[in-house]
Structures are given as C-alpha cells and as structure tokens.
Design an enzyme around this catalytic site. Structure first.
Site, PDB file in Angstrom:
ATOM      1  N   GLY A  93      79.645  72.424   2.850  1.00  0.00           N
ATOM      2  CA  GLY A  93      79.656  71.121   3.500  1.00  0.00           C
ATOM      3  C   GLY A  93      80.641  71.202   4.643  1.00  0.00           C
ATOM      4  O   GLY A  93      81.724  71.763   4.484  1.00  0.00           O
ATOM      5  N   THR A 116      82.208  62.515   9.623  1.00  0.00           N
ATOM      6  CA  THR A 116      81.542  62.809   8.364  1.00  0.00           C
ATOM      7  C   THR A 116      82.554  62.781   7.242  1.00  0.00           C
ATOM      8  O   THR A 116      83.754  62.750   7.473  1.00  0.00           O
ATOM      9  CB  THR A 116      80.853  64.185   8.413  1.00  0.00           C
ATOM     10  OG1 THR A 116      79.921  64.254   7.348  1.00  0.00           O
ATOM     11  CG2 THR A 116      81.840  65.322   8.272  1.00  0.00           C
ATOM     12  N   SER A 135      86.505  62.507   8.194  1.00  0.00           N
ATOM     13  CA  SER A 135      87.105  61.223   8.553  1.00  0.00           C
ATOM     14  C   SER A 135      87.329  60.313   7.360  1.00  0.00           C
ATOM     15  O   SER A 135      88.307  59.580   7.296  1.00  0.00           O
ATOM     16  CB  SER A 135      86.245  60.517   9.600  1.00  0.00           C
ATOM     17  OG  SER A 135      84.912  60.432   9.145  1.00  0.00           O
ATOM     18  N   LYS A 192      74.656  67.706   6.250  1.00  0.00           N
ATOM     19  CA  LYS A 192      75.882  68.485   6.423  1.00  0.00           C
ATOM     20  C   LYS A 192      76.328  69.163   5.133  1.00  0.00           C
ATOM     21  O   LYS A 192      77.382  69.758   5.072  1.00  0.00           O
ATOM     22  CB  LYS A 192      76.981  67.593   6.986  1.00  0.00           C
ATOM     23  CG  LYS A 192      76.626  67.126   8.403  1.00  0.00           C
ATOM     24  CD  LYS A 192      77.596  66.128   8.922  1.00  0.00           C
ATOM     25  CE  LYS A 192      77.150  64.763   8.499  1.00  0.00           C
ATOM     26  NZ  LYS A 192      77.981  63.682   8.961  1.00  0.00           N
TER      27      LYS A 192
END
Length: 179
Positions: A53, A8, A132, A41
């Site tokens: 988040g 994410t 990521s 998220k």
C-alpha cells in the site's frame, strides 16, 4: 509549476495470524481538488503473496512499488531483504532520494514500513498506518485491537472508515487485502 497528486491513507493490522492492509481511493491534486476517488493504492504482488500500500506522490509511489517488486523477484520473495535492498538503493540513488512516497509492505508473516527517507521500520505492535489520515487510522486500529474481538481485516477496514470521517484527504472507497 509542479502538480502534486497525493492524499491517501493506508493501514495494516496483524492479528491472530492474519495480516490485513487497507487503503482508501482518494487522489488529491495539490491541497484542494479531489482528482480521483477510486484509485487502487493497495495491491497484491509477487504471485499474490505480498501486499503493498502506498502513499505520497502517485508517480513516485508507482516508481517505488515497481522497484520493490523487482527486489522481491531478485531475492525470491524475502520481504525484509527486499525492503533493505530497496532502502539502500533509495539512499544511494540521487533520483530515488527525491521520491516523495511511503509504502507499507506485508507478507503472511510481517509488516514493514518503507519511509520516504529510505528507512525500513517494523511496527512492534503489528499495527501501522501512513499517509494524510495515517494518524487517525493508527489511533483507531489501536483502540479497536485493544477493545474488540474484530479480525485484522475488520479492524483495518473500520480504521480507514473512521479516518475517512475525519481527514478530508481520505475517502471511504476502501480496499482491503488480507494474507
């Protein structure tokens, strides 16, 4: 065998008295299979006055977000105090220390990163990103804030969009919450 659901990008931007937190919707299993593309998220908690988040292993991120919301309830919505108390719990609790997740938390005044090692970090320039594609989103947000008149919400969204075009673990199913 442990399956890791992850992947994410979360980005937060503070500009002109507004804070926006954006996140993509991709969940990846291990390093290769896109398991879900519309996960949420980024969400509002504590009477819609705090946005969180999260990135990392999904179950761990949910566990941490629930613990953080408990701290907000305990400390009457005080973001910093709740973050510090969660960080202390994270460091002291043997089970929590094993959690593989990070969170960005924000209220109308400040943004904090809660790291996977139990640190509380306040970005000095009002911009931060995790996950990521975090480095791509962070670089994009810094460039956009310095070179455009876009709002915090527009910068957060466009930064995630750019990250989704570079990082295979980030998609363009973007949710933005603004305070």
């Amino acid at each position: 065998m442990e399956s890791m659901f992850r992947g994410t990008t979360i980005c937060a931007v503070k500009k002109d008295g507004k804070i926006a937190v954006a996140g993509d919707g991709q969940v990846t299993m291990s390093n290769s299979i896109i398991f879900k593309n519309n996960a949420k998220k980024v969400r509002r908690i504590y009477n819609n006055s705090v946005v969180i988040g999260f990135a990392g292993t999904v179950a761990d991120a949910f566990s941490l977000s629930e613990k953080f919301e408990g701290m907000l309830n305990k400390f009457a919505g005080n973001l910093m105090r709740s973050a510090v108390e969660l960080a202390q719990l994270w460091r002291e609790d043997k089970a929590s220390r094993q959690l593989d997740a990070m969170m960005i938390v924000a209220d109308k005044n400040q943004i904090l990163i809660l790291s996977g090692t139990g640190d509380v970090i306040e970005p000095q320039d009002g911009i931060c990103a995790i996950g990521s594609g975090g480095n791509y989103a962070l670089a994009s947000a810094r460039a956009l804030i310095q070179n455009t008149d876009f709002s915090a919400k527009e910068i957060a969204y466009k930064s995630l969009k750019i990250a989704s075009e570079i990082c295979v673990f980030t998609n363009d199913n973007i949710i933005v919450e603004e305070l």
